[in-house]
Enzyme design. Sequence first.
Site, PDB file in Angstrom:
ATOM      1  N   GLU A  75       0.698  -1.245   0.029  1.00  0.00           N
ATOM      2  CA  GLU A  75      -0.060   0.050   0.290  1.00  0.00           C
ATOM      3  C   GLU A  75       0.772   1.037  -0.016  1.00  0.00           C
ATOM      4  O   GLU A  75       0.784   2.126   1.050  1.00  0.00           O
ATOM      5  CB  GLU A  75      -0.991   0.040   0.972  1.00  0.00           C
ATOM      6  CG  GLU A  75      -1.872  -1.182   1.197  1.00  0.00           C
ATOM      7  CD  GLU A  75      -3.143  -0.838   2.129  1.00  0.00           C
ATOM      8  OE1 GLU A  75      -3.086   0.125   2.813  1.00  0.00           O
ATOM      9  OE2 GLU A  75      -3.972  -1.768   2.263  1.00  0.00           O
TER      10      GLU A  75
ATOM     11  N   GLU B  24      -5.496  -8.607   1.478  1.00  0.00           N
ATOM     12  CA  GLU B  24      -6.020  -8.155   2.441  1.00  0.00           C
ATOM     13  C   GLU B  24      -7.743  -7.927   2.301  1.00  0.00           C
ATOM     14  O   GLU B  24      -7.970  -7.013   1.260  1.00  0.00           O
ATOM     15  CB  GLU B  24      -5.482  -6.750   3.080  1.00  0.00           C
ATOM     16  CG  GLU B  24      -4.281  -7.085   3.714  1.00  0.00           C
ATOM     17  CD  GLU B  24      -3.740  -5.537   4.133  1.00  0.00           C
ATOM     18  OE1 GLU B  24      -4.315  -4.770   4.638  1.00  0.00           O
ATOM     19  OE2 GLU B  24      -2.510  -5.449   4.457  1.00  0.00           O
TER      20      GLU B  24
END
Length: 449
Positions: free
Chosen positions: A174, A356
């Site tokens: 991320e 995720e």
Amino acid sequence: MPGHPSPTSMGLQFPEGFIWGAATSAYQIEGAAAIDGRGPSVWDTFAKTPGRVRNGEHGDVAADHYHRWSTDLDLIKELGLRSYRFSIAWPRVVPGGSGPVNRKGLDFYRRLVDGLRERGVTPMVTLYHWDTPQELQDAGGWENRDTAYRFAEYAAVLAEALGDAVPNWLTLNEPKTIVQNGYLYGSHAPGKQDQAAAYVVAHHQLLAHGLAVQAMRPHLGPQTRIGPALNLHPCYPADDTPEAQQATVLFDGYENRLYLDPILKGHYPQDVLADVARFSPMSEHIRDGDLEVISSPVELLAVQYYCPIYVTGAGETVRKHPTSEAFWQQIYPEGMYDILTRIKKDYGDIALTITENGLPCPDVMGADGTVQDTGRIAFLRDHFAATHRAITDGVNLESYHVWSLMDNFEWQEGYDERWGLIYVDYASQQRTPKASARWYSGVIDANGL
């Protein structure tokens, strides 16, 4: 796992060989912050700065996974997980961010990988989940182009040490979160609010990804794959006006295309670059050859999906769905389908893994010793179903990792939010699989819903 309930049947069967797993990150679970040669990270510094983290909490002990890794791996096997996605702490392996390698740190991850393989679980390694060595941060961190080269050196160390024992490697987790939370809002380490620096940071992180891919290749076999882990948000107009439609395109550029396009297409989105130029010198930091490096071929894209974004004509966001305990998370399973199919449409048939997806719940240990997190079960069921539909419609998705394996340090929220399939009593460090863990075991056994 013995005694797990059968999942409510939806008649959905996943493809043969589909892989079910769970995910964690180093700073959130390992603890052992100053043990066996680990150096300090930006999150050690940030969390211990008064007012930064709820209740003044930090990751010095966390879930003590550094000492309890073997029993944690036993739990992974007991749950029936086929894959475990975890991150390696850069400051545990290269304490200063560059220079000498800490053999004790490297040996910990060797034991972890070997332990997973011995239990029949496939390791998936993330090289960086936000824990920049503090020494590098003191020299400018991701604002400093040199950090990208130090990251590539670190990546080569890991590739040489672990090699093909890890079949799937993820470079950065991320990068957008560091740009937004770390440099725009200041809610994550390093806690800055500097629009100009934020998008220089974006470029240097992407450069680090490409340099790492290149640095790792000589140490890995042809079947071993590398890719980034990107949190992607499907963006929708908040209404039917042309203004909302137009604003959504640009918003999507910042949320998704700014990271997908350079990695998978070899160029930055021009509309975003033009807009960024109003407040950041990002373009001045893009050197000749950088985009060739950033777009070094990858075999895998890790997708992290939590929520959608709805954009007004003024470029602001609004909420259209119920939110979870995390204030920012709108619950919208259909967004999972939309983002997966969009990737295939816009970027081709690259292999995808979900690394995720999950939900924080108000988990409480009952008098009977169980945690009945029915909300998490419903959330996962609906997202699994949306994923199944994407696969049915031709998306090349091969695995799904629930966030998270266990309760952990949830960044600026400290230990208040519980995201795990496994309940952690932080006082005793006792682990208890929640109802969702037992339900998930049933999904894995059936390979379906």
